[in-house]
Design a protein around this motif. Structure first.
Motif, PDB file in Angstrom:
ATOM      1  N   TYR A   1       0.806  -1.221   0.141  1.00 26.12           N
ATOM      2  CA  TYR A   1       0.044  -0.040   0.016  1.00 26.12           C
ATOM      3  C   TYR A   1       0.939   1.261   0.073  1.00 26.12           C
ATOM      4  O   TYR A   1       0.750   2.146  -0.772  1.00 26.12           O
ATOM      5  CB  TYR A   1      -0.749  -0.046   1.147  1.00 26.12           C
ATOM      6  N   ALA A   2       2.114   1.295   0.621  1.00 22.53           N
ATOM      7  CA  ALA A   2       2.868   2.377   0.972  1.00 22.53           C
ATOM      8  C   ALA A   2       3.633   2.748  -0.268  1.00 22.53           C
ATOM      9  O   ALA A   2       3.703   3.775  -0.684  1.00 22.53           O
ATOM     10  CB  ALA A   2       3.820   2.168   2.206  1.00 22.53           C
ATOM     11  N   VAL A   3       3.831   1.358  -0.802  1.00 25.17           N
ATOM     12  CA  VAL A   3       4.851   1.608  -2.099  1.00 25.17           C
ATOM     13  C   VAL A   3       3.938   2.237  -3.214  1.00 25.17           C
ATOM     14  O   VAL A   3       4.360   3.086  -3.910  1.00 25.17           O
ATOM     15  CB  VAL A   3       5.534   0.516  -2.435  1.00 25.17           C
ATOM     16  N   LEU A   4       2.628   1.520  -3.281  1.00 22.93           N
ATOM     17  CA  LEU A   4       1.881   2.319  -4.554  1.00 22.93           C
ATOM     18  C   LEU A   4       1.440   3.643  -4.005  1.00 22.93           C
ATOM     19  O   LEU A   4       1.606   4.304  -5.108  1.00 22.93           O
ATOM     20  CB  LEU A   4       0.447   1.412  -4.391  1.00 22.93           C
ATOM     21  N   LEU A   5       1.427   4.246  -2.815  1.00 23.75           N
ATOM     22  CA  LEU A   5       1.148   5.740  -2.681  1.00 23.75           C
ATOM     23  C   LEU A   5       2.298   6.311  -3.302  1.00 23.75           C
ATOM     24  O   LEU A   5       2.082   7.275  -3.861  1.00 23.75           O
ATOM     25  CB  LEU A   5       1.104   5.754  -1.198  1.00 23.75           C
ATOM     26  N   VAL A   6       3.560   5.829  -2.657  1.00 19.24           N
ATOM     27  CA  VAL A   6       4.749   6.606  -3.218  1.00 19.24           C
ATOM     28  C   VAL A   6       4.917   6.673  -4.672  1.00 19.24           C
ATOM     29  O   VAL A   6       5.028   7.942  -5.242  1.00 19.24           O
ATOM     30  CB  VAL A   6       6.001   5.973  -2.537  1.00 19.24           C
ATOM     31  N   VAL A   7       4.594   5.598  -5.620  1.00 19.66           N
ATOM     32  CA  VAL A   7       4.682   5.460  -6.744  1.00 19.66           C
ATOM     33  C   VAL A   7       3.539   6.596  -7.481  1.00 19.66           C
ATOM     34  O   VAL A   7       3.988   7.326  -8.419  1.00 19.66           O
ATOM     35  CB  VAL A   7       4.377   3.972  -7.409  1.00 19.66           C
ATOM     36  N   PHE A   8       2.459   6.603  -6.849  1.00 21.58           N
ATOM     37  CA  PHE A   8       1.269   7.553  -7.571  1.00 21.58           C
ATOM     38  C   PHE A   8       2.015   8.757  -7.239  1.00 21.58           C
ATOM     39  O   PHE A   8       1.902   9.672  -8.077  1.00 21.58           O
ATOM     40  CB  PHE A   8       0.014   7.369  -6.685  1.00 21.58           C
ATOM     41  N   THR A   9       2.307   9.195  -6.006  1.00 21.95           N
ATOM     42  CA  THR A   9       2.443  10.597  -5.962  1.00 21.95           C
ATOM     43  C   THR A   9       3.853  10.963  -6.599  1.00 21.95           C
ATOM     44  O   THR A   9       3.954  12.455  -7.060  1.00 21.95           O
ATOM     45  CB  THR A   9       2.760  10.773  -4.193  1.00 21.95           C
ATOM     46  N   VAL A  10       4.864  10.355  -6.607  1.00 22.39           N
ATOM     47  CA  VAL A  10       5.887  10.621  -7.405  1.00 22.39           C
ATOM     48  C   VAL A  10       5.746  10.455  -9.016  1.00 22.39           C
ATOM     49  O   VAL A  10       6.044  11.559  -9.661  1.00 22.39           O
ATOM     50  CB  VAL A  10       7.394   9.509  -6.945  1.00 22.39           C
ATOM     51  N   GLY A  11       5.118   9.655  -9.384  1.00 19.94           N
ATOM     52  CA  GLY A  11       5.025   9.356 -10.910  1.00 19.94           C
ATOM     53  C   GLY A  11       3.970  10.436 -11.426  1.00 19.94           C
ATOM     54  O   GLY A  11       3.995  10.610 -12.314  1.00 19.94           O
ATOM     55  N   LEU A  12       3.056  10.825 -10.677  1.00 21.15           N
ATOM     56  CA  LEU A  12       2.090  11.774 -11.050  1.00 21.15           C
ATOM     57  C   LEU A  12       1.598  12.790  -9.941  1.00 21.15           C
ATOM     58  O   LEU A  12       0.534  12.980  -9.278  1.00 21.15           O
ATOM     59  CB  LEU A  12       0.746  10.671 -11.335  1.00 21.15           C
ATOM     60  N   PRO A  13       2.521  13.604  -9.757  1.00 20.88           N
ATOM     61  CA  PRO A  13       2.379  14.518  -8.726  1.00 20.88           C
ATOM     62  C   PRO A  13       1.169  15.470  -8.621  1.00 20.88           C
ATOM     63  O   PRO A  13       0.550  15.915  -7.798  1.00 20.88           O
ATOM     64  CB  PRO A  13       3.666  15.502  -8.627  1.00 20.88           C
ATOM     65  N   GLU A  14       0.607  15.534  -9.912  1.00 23.12           N
ATOM     66  CA  GLU A  14      -0.586  16.557 -10.031  1.00 23.12           C
ATOM     67  C   GLU A  14      -1.768  15.862  -9.762  1.00 23.12           C
ATOM     68  O   GLU A  14      -2.977  16.334  -9.430  1.00 23.12           O
ATOM     69  CB  GLU A  14      -0.755  17.030 -11.628  1.00 23.12           C
TER      70      GLU A  14
END
Ligand SMILES: Nc1ncnc2c1ncn2[C@@H]1O[C@H](COP(=O)(O)OP(=O)(O)O)[C@@H](O)[C@H]1O
Ligand SMILES: [Mg+2]
Lengths: 252, 334
Positions: free
Chosen positions: B300-313
């Motif tokens: 869950y945490a990894v996905l969150l990071v991936v989302f926010t880094v990959g798609l900051p908008e």
């Protein structure tokens, strides 16, 4: 003889050890223009903050039409009819230029005064912008404030005061950072305010323009009022020459 | 030759910005579809799902409401780390009224919404003047503090909580009401934020001194925004209380503060739709990963990071951009 709209008595404020404003008293008649000059750090902006509620005085009174407004909250002072501009412009950067004026037009004071015009606030805002020199029907009024040139932001500051339908307008270095042409275009706007019966306090470094507009000039240095009088006379006073020669106009 | 990605509004976007375009079906559809399709899609999913997944959708709706509430506060410059406060207060008011007075959901939920909004606003009124991080810190601590108070004083069932509360009338009523409230909250808050009233709220975030010198009392407006946001959160708490027929200390748990923010981070803040979308992704995802036991949190945490880094908008802004603009590479001369 007209009546005093503003009476300031022994107004003082220190920040730590710095006496930013110290024992300043003066009176301002209805529909007069008072110029305030003095070197940087003399306490001019602090004086404005004290008059408009942004800073609470340590001592002294500010009587606006007989009512003491010293230490009153800024929004209350504004609704009594004292509006100000900021030396460091404070627009709503995310909003289009004309929408910036929708906020002052929603103030209790403006609502009361414009009453029935509730529906077309946008139209009133556009008229006001034209009044301070925005080109009518141009894209400038729709541009976001964050991309507007400095000159327009200064005009926006002035437009906010007009939108507030203020009786006393306090301008903090409105002309600073503007080109000669921009200043020249703003002078008639201020003249017009005066014709409309408003009282004006202008803190200004541009002495040539100020002396054309102001009835009286007050000179500050190190937080104190060191002189007050007719514009040209004031500049002849030894104390004033000393203050100016000692700081900015070195070698002039 | 260097290349640069150029973004331009699609023709249909430009045409449908103009009211005259409403003569054309295609352009009408272009405007209406993004508003109606999500509503229909969720409705179909909600009705077709198994009871278990219906509950998950209901939870997503409630966390979604907390996220909408969070985004409203954030756009007025109040970053809340304690959405659990609103949720918990609403939950307990509903639970108490049902347990001790037997009022039932039709009465407890409206009372908890308004009462919870009022109580939360009163609790936070003294810190409304605090700026930035200080406001956030107080909101973070408050729900945890209330949790400890309940534990220590053993009031309202103490650590046991209050159980056996009256359920929602019917599973179908529950899921439809949950969805309806989400859409009503989303559309009405979006409308409010684009009105002149909303401009004042945003103005406070942008430049509070300019709002003051425009003769507006920023504390009054902040308190109003807080009341609205807290009401939405309190509703969610009361709703969940009746859905599970139970209220206890966990309603003040950190999860209810963190999940809405995670939703906002994934979905994209500032539009209310973004945070809501984020919650509709995160809450079901959380369920899907349930089988993984301890590894769940990590994934869950990894996905969150991936989302926010990959798609900051945020996903919402990304989709919106694709919908309204097209991109092309143009050559630029250096
Ligand atoms: N908020 C503040 N905190 C501390 N010192 C201040 C503050 N505002 C002004 N001062 C100090 O008060 C003095 C007067 O400043 P100011 O009123 O801005 O002068 P002016 O506008 O005439 O240039 C300066 O020494 C300034 O550093
Ligand atoms: Mg200054």
């Amino acid at each position: 003889m007209s009546q005093a709209i503003l009476q300031v008595e022994d107004l003082s404020k220190s920040f730590g050890g710095v006496k930013a404003v110290s024992g300043v008293s003066f009176e301002l008649m209805e529909n007069q223009v008072l110029g305030v000059i003095g070197p940087n750090g003399a306490g001019k902006t602090t004086l404005i903050n004290l008059l408009t509620g942004f800073v609470r005085p340590d001592r002294g009174k500010v009587l606006f039409r007989g009512q003491n407004i010293a230490g009153m909250k800024p929004y209350k002072v504004a609704n009594l009819g004292v509006a100000r501009t900021f030396q460091m412009v404070k627009p709503f950067y995310q909003l289009p230029a004309f929408k910036n004026l929708v906020l002052p037009l929603k103030s209790p004071r403006a609502k009361q005064l414009t009453g029935g015009r509730y529906g077309d606030r946008d139209a009133v805002a556009k008229d006001l912008l034209e009044e301070v020199g925005f080109e009518r029907d141009s894209w400038v009024i729709f541009k976001q404030a964050s991309v507007l040139p400095h000159g327009y932001l200064k005009r926006l500051e002035l437009a906010r005061c007009i939108a507030m339908a203020a009786d006393l307008v306090v301008l903090d270095e409105l002309f600073s950072g503007l080109s000669l042409a921009e200043v020249a275009s703003l002078v008639p706007v201020i003249d017009k305010l005066r014709v409309q019966g408003k009282t004006i306090i202008m803190v200004e470094h541009r002495l040539r323009e100020l002396f054309r507009i102001a009835d009286r000039v007050m000179v500050m240095n190190f937080g104190q009022k060191i002189a007050e009088g007719k514009p040209r006379e004031v500049m002849e006073m030894p104390a004033v020459r000393g203050a100016y020669l000692g700081s900015e106009e070195e070698g002039a | 030759m260097a290349r640069r990605l150029e973004r331009l509004d699609r023709g249909i976007k430009v045409r449908s910005d103009d009211v005259f375009a409403l003569n054309s079906w295609r352009e009408m559809l272009y405007i209406i579809a993004p508003r109606v399709l999500p509503v229909l899609l969720l409705l179909v999913l909600g009705l077709a799902a198994t009871p278990y997944w219906q509950r998950v959708i209901m939870q997503a709706c409630m966390i979604g409401l907390l996220a909408i509430s969070w985004d409203l506060l954030a756009s007025v410059g109040m970053v809340s780390l304690g959405q659990a406060l609103f949720f918990g207060i609403g939950a307990y008011i509903a639970g108490i009224l049902d347990h001790y007075a037997g009022l039932g959901p039709w009465l407890t939920i409206p009372i908890a919404t308004v009462g919870g909004a009022a109580l939360s606003t009163l609790l936070l009124l003294p810190v409304l003047r605090l700026r930035g991080i200080y406001f956030s810190m107080v909101t973070l601590i408050m729900p945890l503090m209330i949790e400890r108070i309940i534990e220590a004083t053993k009031i309202f069932g103490g650590t046991e909580g209050l159980s056996g509360l009256q359920p929602m009338p019917h599973a179908l009523v529950e899921i439809i009401a949950a969805m309806a409230v989400v859409w009503v909250a989303l559309f009405s808050f979006n409308r409010m934020m684009s009105s002149d009233y909303g401009l004042i709220l945003k103005g406070i975030n942008d430049n509070d001194r300019a709002v003051m010198s425009a003769g507006l009392n920023i504390y009054l407006y902040k308190a109003q925004a807080l009341f609205l946001a807290a009401g939405v959160g309190a509703f969610a708490g009361a709703f969940v209380t009746h859905a599970y027929q139970f209220v206890g200390m966990p309603v003040f748990a950190l999860d209810y503060s963190i999940l809405p923010i995670a939703g906002a981070a994934v979905g994209g803040m500032g539009t209310m739709s973004g945070p809501l979308l984020g919650c509709f992704i995160l809450v079901p995802l959380n369920e899907l990963l349930r089988g993984l036991g301890g590894m769940r949190t990590v994934i869950y945490a990894v996905l969150l990071v991936v989302f926010t880094v990959g798609l900051p908008e945020g996903i919402f802004h990304f989709i919106k951009r694709k919908y309204t603009q097209f991109e092309r590479w143009v050559e630029v001369e250096q």
